[in-house]
Write a protein that holds these residues in place. Sequence first.
Motif, PDB file in Angstrom:
ATOM      1  N   LEU A   1      -0.426  -6.116  -5.491  1.00  0.00           N
ATOM      2  CA  LEU A   1      -1.819  -5.775  -5.818  1.00  0.00           C
ATOM      3  C   LEU A   1      -2.773  -6.261  -4.723  1.00  0.00           C
ATOM      4  O   LEU A   1      -3.742  -5.580  -4.392  1.00  0.00           O
ATOM      5  N   GLY A   2      -2.505  -7.427  -4.144  1.00  0.00           N
ATOM      6  CA  GLY A   2      -3.354  -7.941  -3.070  1.00  0.00           C
ATOM      7  C   GLY A   2      -3.292  -7.080  -1.825  1.00  0.00           C
ATOM      8  O   GLY A   2      -4.324  -6.778  -1.207  1.00  0.00           O
ATOM      9  N   ALA A   3      -2.077  -6.671  -1.446  1.00  0.00           N
ATOM     10  CA  ALA A   3      -1.938  -5.787  -0.280  1.00  0.00           C
ATOM     11  C   ALA A   3      -2.624  -4.454  -0.542  1.00  0.00           C
ATOM     12  O   ALA A   3      -3.284  -3.898   0.347  1.00  0.00           O
ATOM     13  N   SER A   4      -2.496  -3.959  -1.758  1.00  0.00           N
ATOM     14  CA  SER A   4      -3.180  -2.712  -2.118  1.00  0.00           C
ATOM     15  C   SER A   4      -4.689  -2.883  -2.021  1.00  0.00           C
ATOM     16  O   SER A   4      -5.398  -2.013  -1.514  1.00  0.00           O
ATOM     17  N   TYR A   5      -5.186  -4.019  -2.512  1.00  0.00           N
ATOM     18  CA  TYR A   5      -6.610  -4.299  -2.456  1.00  0.00           C
ATOM     19  C   TYR A   5      -7.107  -4.333  -1.010  1.00  0.00           C
ATOM     20  O   TYR A   5      -8.151  -3.760  -0.688  1.00  0.00           O
ATOM     21  N   LEU A   6      -6.362  -5.006  -0.148  1.00  0.00           N
ATOM     22  CA  LEU A   6      -6.774  -5.098   1.261  1.00  0.00           C
ATOM     23  C   LEU A   6      -6.797  -3.717   1.917  1.00  0.00           C
ATOM     24  O   LEU A   6      -7.747  -3.381   2.636  1.00  0.00           O
ATOM     25  N   LEU A   7      -5.782  -2.918   1.669  1.00  0.00           N
ATOM     26  CA  LEU A   7      -5.765  -1.569   2.233  1.00  0.00           C
ATOM     27  C   LEU A   7      -6.923  -0.731   1.699  1.00  0.00           C
ATOM     28  O   LEU A   7      -7.568  -0.003   2.449  1.00  0.00           O
TER      29      LEU A   7
END
Length: 178
Positions: free
Chosen positions: A107-113
């Motif tokens: 979820l964090g990587a998705s948020y950053l992208l």
Amino acid sequence: MADVQPPPLRSMDDFLLGSARFSVPDVRNLDRLNNRIINNLLYYQSNYFVSVIIFLVIVGYFRPMQLFLGATVVTLVFLGFVWAAENQASIRRFRRTHPSLSLTAILGASYLLLSVLGGVAVFLFGIACPILFVLIHASVRLRSLKNKLENKLESIGLKRTPMGLLLEALGQEQEAGS
């Protein structure tokens, strides 16, 4: 994949209303909490799927392009994580020993992208809120005898369900049904 059976939709009485029993989980016993969450995810997966779809339709009505972008990014990050976990032993061990951190990383990587792409609000409300609802319900919902029986059938391999496959991809298959 042909032997995957979608489970039945549980009644609203069983899912949320009259006969549903809820209790605040004991956060000091993480193994028991993890067991409760996994088994509720397996038992109520059709209800969770319908709830998430309803929420996504509502958000998609107001922001269709951003929701599509958010769903695409989360799907690609998740698939990349599963691929990496299957091909890298260290990631596979991390996935099995730290499932909550694994989900947070996805979820964090998705948020950053998405923040780079500009769809942060739609991601938070359209994707993260339904996941949060599902995890809260799975955490506080006490299991019934029928729930335990269905989970045992899933764990011994007599039934294969979509949530069982998802939990397997996240490295949680050994705990389902226990």
